[in-house]
Design an enzyme around this catalytic site. Structure first.
Site, PDB file in Angstrom:
ATOM      1  N   ASN A 102      -5.572  -2.564   2.113  1.00 40.99           N
ATOM      2  CA  ASN A 102      -4.428  -2.354   1.803  1.00 40.99           C
ATOM      3  C   ASN A 102      -3.740  -4.111   2.340  1.00 40.99           C
ATOM      4  O   ASN A 102      -3.868  -4.275   3.146  1.00 40.99           O
ATOM      5  CB  ASN A 102      -3.380  -1.053   2.604  1.00 40.99           C
ATOM      6  CG  ASN A 102      -1.803  -0.735   2.097  1.00 40.99           C
ATOM      7  OD1 ASN A 102      -1.526  -2.102   1.526  1.00 40.99           O
ATOM      8  ND2 ASN A 102      -1.353   0.556   1.973  1.00 40.99           N
ATOM      9  N   HIS A 132       0.935  -5.659   3.365  1.00 45.24           N
ATOM     10  CA  HIS A 132       1.602  -6.556   4.209  1.00 45.24           C
ATOM     11  C   HIS A 132       1.717  -8.066   4.225  1.00 45.24           C
ATOM     12  O   HIS A 132       2.553  -8.704   4.824  1.00 45.24           O
ATOM     13  CB  HIS A 132       1.424  -6.165   6.128  1.00 45.24           C
ATOM     14  CG  HIS A 132       1.784  -4.353   5.988  1.00 45.24           C
ATOM     15  ND1 HIS A 132       2.612  -4.568   5.573  1.00 45.24           N
ATOM     16  CD2 HIS A 132       1.354  -3.737   5.839  1.00 45.24           C
ATOM     17  CE1 HIS A 132       3.191  -2.782   5.417  1.00 45.24           C
ATOM     18  NE2 HIS A 132       2.644  -2.838   6.044  1.00 45.24           N
ATOM     19  N   HIS A 166       1.017  -0.790  -2.421  1.00 43.24           N
ATOM     20  CA  HIS A 166       1.971  -0.007  -3.012  1.00 43.24           C
ATOM     21  C   HIS A 166       3.098  -0.658  -3.578  1.00 43.24           C
ATOM     22  O   HIS A 166       3.309  -1.325  -2.919  1.00 43.24           O
ATOM     23  CB  HIS A 166       1.681   1.125  -1.677  1.00 43.24           C
ATOM     24  CG  HIS A 166       3.055   1.910  -1.000  1.00 43.24           C
ATOM     25  ND1 HIS A 166       3.427   2.546  -0.392  1.00 43.24           N
ATOM     26  CD2 HIS A 166       3.885   2.429  -1.810  1.00 43.24           C
ATOM     27  CE1 HIS A 166       4.282   3.626  -0.058  1.00 43.24           C
ATOM     28  NE2 HIS A 166       4.403   3.517  -1.443  1.00 43.24           N
ATOM     29  N   ARG A 181       5.821  -0.016  -4.311  1.00 49.39           N
ATOM     30  CA  ARG A 181       6.859   1.198  -3.364  1.00 49.39           C
ATOM     31  C   ARG A 181       8.642   0.887  -4.030  1.00 49.39           C
ATOM     32  O   ARG A 181       8.946  -0.228  -4.618  1.00 49.39           O
ATOM     33  CB  ARG A 181       8.242   0.642  -1.729  1.00 49.39           C
ATOM     34  CG  ARG A 181       6.958   1.126  -0.959  1.00 49.39           C
ATOM     35  CD  ARG A 181       7.074   1.156   0.248  1.00 49.39           C
ATOM     36  NE  ARG A 181       8.491   2.039   0.515  1.00 49.39           N
ATOM     37  CZ  ARG A 181       7.948   3.092   1.405  1.00 49.39           C
ATOM     38  NH1 ARG A 181       7.322   2.935   2.175  1.00 49.39           N
ATOM     39  NH2 ARG A 181       8.712   3.343   1.752  1.00 49.39           N
ATOM     40  N   ARG A 211       9.691  -3.557  -1.947  1.00 49.71           N
ATOM     41  CA  ARG A 211      10.159  -4.309  -0.570  1.00 49.71           C
ATOM     42  C   ARG A 211       8.511  -4.789   0.233  1.00 49.71           C
ATOM     43  O   ARG A 211       8.726  -5.548   0.207  1.00 49.71           O
ATOM     44  CB  ARG A 211      10.642  -3.224   0.752  1.00 49.71           C
ATOM     45  CG  ARG A 211       8.827  -2.726   2.038  1.00 49.71           C
ATOM     46  CD  ARG A 211       9.558  -1.491   2.704  1.00 49.71           C
ATOM     47  NE  ARG A 211      10.469  -1.045   2.498  1.00 49.71           N
ATOM     48  CZ  ARG A 211      10.865   0.447   3.463  1.00 49.71           C
ATOM     49  NH1 ARG A 211       9.376   0.563   4.376  1.00 49.71           N
ATOM     50  NH2 ARG A 211      11.498   1.471   3.244  1.00 49.71           N
ATOM     51  N   GLU A 221      -1.082   2.731  -5.276  1.00 53.89           N
ATOM     52  CA  GLU A 221       0.021   3.931  -4.376  1.00 53.89           C
ATOM     53  C   GLU A 221       1.344   3.688  -5.351  1.00 53.89           C
ATOM     54  O   GLU A 221       2.120   2.763  -5.125  1.00 53.89           O
ATOM     55  CB  GLU A 221      -0.194   3.041  -3.032  1.00 53.89           C
ATOM     56  CG  GLU A 221      -0.821   4.365  -2.435  1.00 53.89           C
ATOM     57  CD  GLU A 221      -0.843   4.038  -0.522  1.00 53.89           C
ATOM     58  OE1 GLU A 221       0.561   4.434  -0.015  1.00 53.89           O
ATOM     59  OE2 GLU A 221      -1.622   3.640  -0.071  1.00 53.89           O
ATOM     60  N   THR A 235       4.780   4.695   5.522  1.00 50.33           N
ATOM     61  CA  THR A 235       4.783   6.608   4.642  1.00 50.33           C
ATOM     62  C   THR A 235       4.573   7.382   5.922  1.00 50.33           C
ATOM     63  O   THR A 235       3.607   7.230   6.118  1.00 50.33           O
ATOM     64  CB  THR A 235       3.729   6.365   3.527  1.00 50.33           C
ATOM     65  OG1 THR A 235       3.664   5.636   2.919  1.00 50.33           O
ATOM     66  CG2 THR A 235       3.481   7.806   3.022  1.00 50.33           C
ATOM     67  N   GLU A 260      -6.406  11.925   0.157  1.00 54.66           N
ATOM     68  CA  GLU A 260      -6.364  11.532   0.598  1.00 54.66           C
ATOM     69  C   GLU A 260      -5.461  12.088   2.593  1.00 54.66           C
ATOM     70  O   GLU A 260      -4.043  12.097   2.063  1.00 54.66           O
ATOM     71  CB  GLU A 260      -5.867   9.718   0.612  1.00 54.66           C
ATOM     72  CG  GLU A 260      -5.573   8.903   2.087  1.00 54.66           C
ATOM     73  CD  GLU A 260      -5.963   7.555   1.670  1.00 54.66           C
ATOM     74  OE1 GLU A 260      -5.377   7.497   0.142  1.00 54.66           O
ATOM     75  OE2 GLU A 260      -5.511   6.435   2.512  1.00 54.66           O
ATOM     76  N   HIS A 311      -4.407   5.788   7.468  1.00 55.47           N
ATOM     77  CA  HIS A 311      -2.831   5.634   7.741  1.00 55.47           C
ATOM     78  C   HIS A 311      -3.307   4.881   9.404  1.00 55.47           C
ATOM     79  O   HIS A 311      -3.623   5.930  10.222  1.00 55.47           O
ATOM     80  CB  HIS A 311      -1.901   6.434   7.927  1.00 55.47           C
ATOM     81  CG  HIS A 311      -0.379   6.288   7.426  1.00 55.47           C
ATOM     82  ND1 HIS A 311       0.665   5.204   8.947  1.00 55.47           N
ATOM     83  CD2 HIS A 311       0.376   5.422   6.715  1.00 55.47           C
ATOM     84  CE1 HIS A 311       1.405   5.059   8.504  1.00 55.47           C
ATOM     85  NE2 HIS A 311       1.243   4.641   7.246  1.00 55.47           N
TER      86      HIS A 311
HETATM   87  N1  PXP Z   1      -3.195   5.384   2.852  1.00 50.47           N
HETATM   88  C1  PXP Z   1      -2.283   5.478   2.281  1.00 50.47           C
HETATM   89  C2  PXP Z   1      -1.887   6.350   1.321  1.00 50.47           C
HETATM   90  C3  PXP Z   1      -0.645   4.647   2.901  1.00 50.47           C
HETATM   91  O1  PXP Z   1       0.426   5.207   2.111  1.00 50.47           O
HETATM   92  C4  PXP Z   1      -1.379   3.826   3.725  1.00 50.47           C
HETATM   93  C5  PXP Z   1       0.466   2.484   4.099  1.00 50.47           C
HETATM   94  O2  PXP Z   1       0.151   1.953   3.133  1.00 50.47           O
HETATM   95  C6  PXP Z   1      -2.782   3.299   3.983  1.00 50.47           C
HETATM   96  C7  PXP Z   1      -3.308   4.253   3.747  1.00 50.47           C
HETATM   97  C8  PXP Z   1      -2.890   2.330   5.718  1.00 50.47           C
HETATM   98  O3  PXP Z   1      -2.056   2.306   6.342  1.00 50.47           O
HETATM   99  P1  PXP Z   1      -2.007   1.332   7.600  1.00 50.47           P
HETATM  100  O4  PXP Z   1      -1.562   0.066   7.032  1.00 50.47           O
HETATM  101  O5  PXP Z   1      -1.768   1.787   8.841  1.00 50.47           O
HETATM  102  O6  PXP Z   1      -3.757   0.973   8.091  1.00 50.47           O
END
Ligand code: PXP
Length: 249
Positions: free
Chosen positions: A10, A13, A46, A48, A52, A73, A104, A154, A197
């Site tokens: 992901n 960030h 993602h 949003r 952001r 996402e 999330t 998931e 997550h």
């Molecule tokens: N899976 C989903 C559905 C999420 O919303 C997120 C966070 O955006 C992640 C995985 C990844 O989480 P993390 O950034 O904490 O590794």
């Protein structure tokens, strides 16, 4: 022998850091290409409602630029459905979204919104997009996801990750056991099972060892760790730990 887990990286960030200055860098597409080169099996982004981190033009760039599947996402809104249908990503992962949250929090209440979500995902399924529901491990959420025809669930590993980080090992173990039961139930209902997550080098292995899981989506830790190690080596090390958990290294 256990199958190799897929790693979805992901890159949200990277966009968070870019947006902090309103510049064009760091570029999420460049991060996605480095992740791909380091062995990521997919990229997750993602979009949003408040944009952001990831923006619409990032999704355009990722769709055009990466050679591995994009997991898009988003919240289950009409706006996001239209974007998904236009972009045609490999997969869509539906998440709950609240403006004021930092990340999330909690899973989607599929059981409490079953009829609407069934209608929501129908055109996405018809368009050939794999639909994933980001949910907790409760049986009723898993069963509702299967009933509405989602291909994937998931499972939210955030609570496990928090308990692990706080050293609350008995509670972390209980949460892990619930994730194991959830994964087994989802698999028995014909759902593909992913997790994600809050996963880090320190907590990933017990999750990666859950046999029904086929994919982990990991973001925040990898992007942070990449500040020290660089993104490629950071991802390679996560891959190694996931493989080790399955007895593959
Ligand atoms: N899976 C989903 C559905 C999420 O919303 C997120 C966070 O955006 C992640 C995985 C990844 O989480 P993390 O950034 O904490 O590794």
């Amino acid at each position: 022998m256990a199958a190799r887990l897929r790693l979805g990286v992901n890159i949200d960030h990277v966009a968070t850091v870019r947006n902090a200055r309103g510049t064009a860098w760091p570029d999420p597409l460049r991060a996605a290409l480095l992740a791909e080169a380091a062995g990521a099996d997919g990229i997750t982004a993602h979009l949003r409602e408040d944009r952001r981190h990831i923006r619409d033009d990032d999704i355009d760039a990722l769709m055009a630029g990466i050679g591995i599947p994009l997991n898009f996402e988003c919240a289950a809104t009409d706006e996001m459905q239209a974007i998904a249908l236009k972009q045609q990503p490999h997969a869509i992962c539906l998440v709950p979204e609240k403006r004021e949250e930092r990340t999330t929090e909690g899973g989607l209440d599929v059981a409490g919104d079953e009829a609407r979500l069934a209608r929501f995902i129908a055109p996405l399924r018809e368009a050939g997009i794999r639909v994933s529901m980001f949910i907790g491990h409760e049986a009723r959420q898993i069963e509702a996801s299967a009933r509405i025809g989602a291909a994937v669930v998931e499972l939210h590993t955030g609570l496990y990750s928090e308990l692990h980080a706080e050293g609350r090992s008995d509670e972390a173990e209980a949460e892990l056991a619930a994730l194991r039961r959830g994964a087994a139930l989802a698999h028995s209902l014909g759902l593909e099972v992913h997790g994600g997550h809050g996963l880090t080098y320190d907590n990933v292995e017990p999750v990666a060892a859950i046999p029904q899981l086929v994919e982990l989506n990991i973001g925040h830790f990898l992007i942070g760790e990449a500040i020290y190690r660089g993104l490629g080596p950071t991802i390679e090390e996560m891959r190694r730990r996931m493989d080790a958990a399955r007895g593959l290294v």
